[in-house]
Every structure is written in C-alpha cells, then in structure tokens.
Motif scaffolding. Structure first.
Motif: not given
Length: 305
Positions: A57, A62-63, A91, A94-95, A99, A293
């Motif tokens: 993050c 996030a990715c 976050s 998005s996180g 996940r 990101t």
C-alpha cells in the motif's frame, strides 16, 4: 521513503522492443507458456511527512501480484480520499479489495478470460463482510493467460495500464469519469448514505482482451502516475529498460515513480491533470500531489514454475 516490490522467478528469453528467437515470427517456435516478470514501486502522498503503511500500500493506493498455474494476475486500486472527512481510512477499502482479489486468484477461484469476475466476486465478499467496511475505490485488474498468450483486463475508474511494444503504446485502458475528477468507483456506504454516495457496479468496468508478444512491457498504475506524467515521458523512461532481469525492471519502476512524485509537487509544471482541468474550464497549473503506485511487467517465456 519509497518502497520497491518484486515478484516471480521467471527466466525470460525476450529481446525488449524487438523479436526474440522464441517469437513465432522469428521462426523460433514460441509455443511455450508466457508469464510476467513484475516489479513495483510507489509513494504515498504523505511521503514527505514520513508516513508510510505496511504491505503493498502506498498511501490510499493498494496493489497485488498473484500467480496461479493458469495465469499471472495483478491489480491496482486507489482509495477515494474524501472518506477521510468522515473519519474513514480510505486505504482500508482499497487494501481489502486488492487482498481479496489476490486470495481468489491464489485459490483458483477465477477464469483468466474474465477479470471483471475477479472484481465482482471480491466486491461481493466485501459487501458480505462481517466486519464493517466503508469506503470507495477505483480498480484495474490485468490477467495474462499463460497458454493462450492473451492479456485480459478490467478497468473501473482512472487507474489503468499501458502496453508498450517497440517503443510505442499499442494498447491502453480508457479512463472512466462521471465528470471532472470523479472517476467510476466501487463503494460501500453506511445505510443512511446509500443512494447518495457514488457507487458503480463492477460490470461497469471497461474490459479488453488482446494477444501479447515476448518482450511486451505492461505498465499498470494508479492515477497518481498518469495525472503527472504524459505518455511521452513514460516512454522515455521505458527506453532505459534494456533487459528483463529484476534489477533492471525495479530500477525503471523506481525511476518512473520518482519522476512522477517530483512532478506532482512542481507548481510551475503543466501536468496532464492541470491540462484536463483547464479543458474543463478550471484555472489550474502544477502537478497533482497524490499517491503513486507503479507495477512494471515484462512478458517472458515461462520456464520455472
């Protein structure tokens, strides 16, 4: 400071920007499986305040990058910062979304040709989560089907991807905006705000499928990159990528993220975001401070599962 992520253990036989001996057009066959060699880098908007978060993050971004025997899958998401005004950490949404996507891929609960399905299933899980979760996020999912050599994508909002071949952009995502600076987004709102908070369906995501070649470069990023760096600047940085080893990919991903971060805080720079604002009748100049990101991938021959 910035973070760097690296993924995978692929051995590439690709010549960047040209033909390889394993490319069918070069007479070398090339009928094996493909995979992605990926490195990531990013900055949170609060980088200069020394605030970092653990995991994949960067600020409210996030990715993820995940592997299954049938495909390589990656994604980025940008949490909507406006929720912070209501005491919600952007976050978290998005996180959690990224996940969940990652877990579904690793469990094999997806079809490579249907990246929207990954978003839909993940979003439904979030809606049914026993732990209350509020927020909104854009999302971009990229899937490489190893056997068919096809890339399948789903993009909701203003994150996105570029595919570069021979120094030129040959494919790119379409940005989705309701109106200026208001991208399509997945949302979960409290009951009293349902119907008021902007919320789009995963089915609204723009979906594309196309063939890739060995040596193709895939750049997937949140709007913090694209709002601060036009294509020609990104292509200039990608020209520095001379081979497909991890160190080179990581260095290039870092260079792109760093340049976008610097431009974001340049008050005299006419950024793509400022130009877009001017096109919408707003008097704006300078970069756009934002979370950034960057996931940088190269299509390579898969030789080590």
């Amino acid at each position: 400071m910035f973070s760097v992520l690296s993924y995978g253990r692929l051995v590439a036989r690709a010549v960047l920007g040209g033909l390889s001996q394993t490319d069918p057009r070069a007479g070398g066959g090339g009928g094996g499986d493909y995979g992605l060699v990926t490195a990531g880098c990013g900055f949170g908007k609060d980088f200069r305040k020394g605030l970092l978060k653990k995991g994949a993050c960067y600020g409210d971004d996030a990715c993820f990058v995940a592997r299954h025997r049938s495909a390589d899958v990656l994604g980025v998401a940008d949490g909507v910062g406006g929720w912070r005004d209501y005491g919600v950490d952007p976050s978290q949404f998005s996180g959690t979304l990224m996940r969940t996507c990652e877990r579904l891929v690793k469990e094999g609960r997806f079809v490579p040709s249907n990246p929207i399905g990954i978003l839909t299933t993940s979003y439904c899980e979030l809606l049914q989560n026993k732990v209350p979760l509020l927020g909104s996020s854009t999302a971009c999912i990229v899937v490489l089907d190893r056997t068919s050599h096809r890339l399948h994508t789903a993009n909701l909002g203003d994150s996105g991807f570029l595919v570069v071949r021979g120094g030129e952009v040959v494919h790119r995502s379409d940005e989705q905006q309701h109106y200026f600076n208001t991208p399509f987004q997945l949302s979960i709102a409290p009951p009293e705000a349902e119907g008021v908070v902007l919320s789009d369906s995963p089915d609204a995501a723009d979906s594309t499928s196309f063939d890739v070649q060995l040596g193709d470069i895939i750049l997937t990023a949140t709007d913090g990159l694209f709002d601060n760096m036009p294509d020609y600047m990104i292509l200039q940085e990608l020209k520095k990528l001379k081979n497909s080893n991890y160190e080179s990919i990581q260095q290039t991903a870092r260079s792109i993220a760093e340049q976008a971060h610097e431009l974001a805080y340049d008050p005299n720079y006419m950024s793509p975001f400022a130009q877009f604002a001017c096109d919408n009748g707003l008097n704006v100049r300078g970069g756009k401070p934002d979370d950034i990101t960057v996931l940088l991938s190269i299509v390579a021959e898969y030789t080590d599962w």
